[in-house]
Every structure is written in C-alpha cells, then in structure tokens.
Design a protein around this motif. Sequence first.
Motif, PDB file in Angstrom:
ATOM      1  N   MET A 221       0.856  -1.186   0.000  1.00  0.00           N
ATOM      2  CA  MET A 221       0.000   0.000   0.000  1.00  0.00           C
ATOM      3  C   MET A 221       0.893   1.237   0.000  1.00  0.00           C
ATOM      4  O   MET A 221       1.536   1.545   1.007  1.00  0.00           O
ATOM      5  CB  MET A 221      -0.927  -0.005   1.224  1.00  0.00           C
ATOM      6  N   LYS A 222       0.953   1.945  -1.111  1.00  0.00           N
ATOM      7  CA  LYS A 222       1.841   3.096  -1.247  1.00  0.00           C
ATOM      8  C   LYS A 222       1.126   4.432  -1.018  1.00  0.00           C
ATOM      9  O   LYS A 222       1.761   5.461  -0.832  1.00  0.00           O
ATOM     10  CB  LYS A 222       2.469   3.099  -2.654  1.00  0.00           C
ATOM     11  N   GLY A 223      -0.205   4.421  -1.059  1.00  0.00           N
ATOM     12  CA  GLY A 223      -0.945   5.672  -0.925  1.00  0.00           C
ATOM     13  C   GLY A 223      -1.360   5.953   0.507  1.00  0.00           C
ATOM     14  O   GLY A 223      -0.890   5.326   1.461  1.00  0.00           O
ATOM     15  N   ARG A 224      -2.282   6.880   0.664  1.00  0.00           N
ATOM     16  CA  ARG A 224      -2.733   7.286   1.994  1.00  0.00           C
ATOM     17  C   ARG A 224      -3.856   6.396   2.520  1.00  0.00           C
ATOM     18  O   ARG A 224      -4.065   6.308   3.723  1.00  0.00           O
ATOM     19  CB  ARG A 224      -3.192   8.740   1.962  1.00  0.00           C
ATOM     20  N   VAL A 225      -4.581   5.749   1.623  1.00  0.00           N
ATOM     21  CA  VAL A 225      -5.635   4.832   2.046  1.00  0.00           C
ATOM     22  C   VAL A 225      -4.985   3.541   2.536  1.00  0.00           C
ATOM     23  O   VAL A 225      -4.083   2.998   1.890  1.00  0.00           O
ATOM     24  CB  VAL A 225      -6.600   4.528   0.881  1.00  0.00           C
ATOM     25  N   THR A 226      -5.425   3.053   3.680  1.00  0.00           N
ATOM     26  CA  THR A 226      -4.728   1.920   4.314  1.00  0.00           C
ATOM     27  C   THR A 226      -5.340   0.560   4.032  1.00  0.00           C
ATOM     28  O   THR A 226      -4.842  -0.453   4.497  1.00  0.00           O
ATOM     29  CB  THR A 226      -4.687   2.120   5.841  1.00  0.00           C
ATOM     30  N   SER A 227      -6.451   0.513   3.275  1.00  0.00           N
ATOM     31  CA  SER A 227      -7.051  -0.782   2.984  1.00  0.00           C
ATOM     32  C   SER A 227      -7.771  -0.733   1.641  1.00  0.00           C
ATOM     33  O   SER A 227      -8.070   0.350   1.124  1.00  0.00           O
ATOM     34  CB  SER A 227      -8.043  -1.186   4.079  1.00  0.00           C
ATOM     35  N   LEU A 228      -8.058  -1.909   1.103  1.00  0.00           N
ATOM     36  CA  LEU A 228      -8.767  -2.035  -0.162  1.00  0.00           C
ATOM     37  C   LEU A 228     -10.109  -2.707   0.066  1.00  0.00           C
ATOM     38  O   LEU A 228     -10.292  -3.467   1.020  1.00  0.00           O
ATOM     39  CB  LEU A 228      -7.949  -2.872  -1.157  1.00  0.00           C
ATOM     40  N   ASN A 229     -11.042  -2.454  -0.828  1.00  0.00           N
ATOM     41  CA  ASN A 229     -12.307  -3.169  -0.848  1.00  0.00           C
ATOM     42  C   ASN A 229     -12.023  -4.679  -0.934  1.00  0.00           C
ATOM     43  O   ASN A 229     -11.087  -5.104  -1.597  1.00  0.00           O
ATOM     44  CB  ASN A 229     -13.104  -2.679  -2.055  1.00  0.00           C
ATOM     45  N   ALA A 230     -12.848  -5.485  -0.252  1.00  0.00           N
ATOM     46  CA  ALA A 230     -12.610  -6.931  -0.202  1.00  0.00           C
ATOM     47  C   ALA A 230     -12.540  -7.562  -1.585  1.00  0.00           C
ATOM     48  O   ALA A 230     -11.703  -8.439  -1.841  1.00  0.00           O
ATOM     49  CB  ALA A 230     -13.699  -7.607   0.632  1.00  0.00           C
TER      50      ALA A 230
END
Length: 249
Positions: A221-230
């Motif tokens: 994860m390189k961006g500011r969002v720490t998780s992805l949609n399942a």
Amino acid sequence: MNKLNDEIVYGKNPVIELLRSGKPVNKVLMVSENTSERNHEILSLLQERNIPYQFVKRQVLDRLVQKESHQGILAYIAAREYAEVEDILALAEERQEDPFILMLDEIEDPHNLGALLRTADAVGAHGVIIPKRRSVSLTGTVAKTSAGAVEYVLVARVSNLVQTIKDLKKRGCWVSGAEAGGGHVFTADLTGPRVIVIGSEGKGISRLLRENCDEIVSLPMKGRVTSLNASVAGSVMLYEVLRQRSMKQ
C-alpha cells in the motif's frame, strides 16, 4: 399470493413445497411463537436438507412481505444450487490441476461476492467456500453482479470455516490469508494446492481462522488509504496466484 419476488417465497404450503422440491434455499425465517404441526414438518425438512433457519418476531416478516399474509414463515431462494467442498476438489482432479480455492470469511456485501465470483471464474479457480451464517449467500444481486459467473463457479457453503481449513490442509492444501501485516504477496510462493482466504469488509479474517492459516500475506500500500475493498484485494490475490501458476507451466 405467496411470492413477492424472485428471491422470497412465503406461506406455509408454498414454503413446504419449495423445501420438498429440492430447489436451492439460502435461509428460512419463522415466527417463534408458532409451534403448529406444520411448523414441525418444516423444521424436519430444514434439518434434513441442512438449511439455515432463524426465529424472528412477526413484525420482521410483516415488513419483508409488506403485510401480505405470510402465515409466520418466509424462505429466501438461492440463485443456484450449492456445491460441496468435495465437488471443488473433484473438479481440480478432473482438470489435472492443483486445487485453487477462494475462501471468504463473513463477506456481507452481495456486490463483493458477485465481483469475486466473476474473478474466480476468470482466473480458473476451482471453487469458492463461504460460511452458512453471518455471510451473504447466492442471492439475485450476487448473480447479477457476477455477470453470469455464478453459473460456472462452484460455491460451497459450510458450517465451520476453521474445520474446513483443517480438512483441506490434510488434503495437501496450503492456506494463505490476506491481511495487513503479513509477508509481501508478490514475493510469496503461491503455487501448488492453494486456498486464499479473504476476510470480511470490516473485521478482516477472524482470529481462529487466521491462526489456522499457514501464512499471512499482504498487498503493498503506497498511498494514503490503508485498505482495499474486499473484492479488489481478493481479485489482486487471485490474479497473483494465476500469474505464478502460469510462469511454472
């Protein structure tokens, strides 16, 4: 009238006939105070077919069927018949391939399940395993979101994911759970008989299931969002398995 839409059937006789027909059923809701002889017959059919059921207040059914005469019972129809885990393993053997299985831990969004079924079909996975409770089932929304993949991907619904994992490990499968804090997925070896575990949208993989995975792997994860949609995270994982398998051929 006993059918509100393509997913719900209500009324004692219609539900009994549905259960006797052998058609796939996701779940049955019953009013708890109703202990008639017909309800005992329904309970016997539910237990015989191992279909989940739940006792609810009458107001719940009133709301679901818009106050039509439901007679204290309602059934959710499945979009297709469920498979058994053995069917998934048999398909892998028939194709002369190592088992490639996706296990979903309490996914609740039908759009996520539908999208993952579509990806599972695209990468050639042999099947998907979901729990019987606290999880979305094969609804019409799932079927629509899957863009037809629900007709081609075997989906097994089991009572205990942890026990299923233990059984699959005895059959030679290696289990990789996808969650933050694990090893880098792109350097992990995902070849061979493989089960990929994706956790729920909010809680991730449950503790007991995580403890029974052979490894935990994570997406960078390189961006500011720490998780992805399942469904996004699961799809990336599935394609990484496909990529590694393709390179070994």
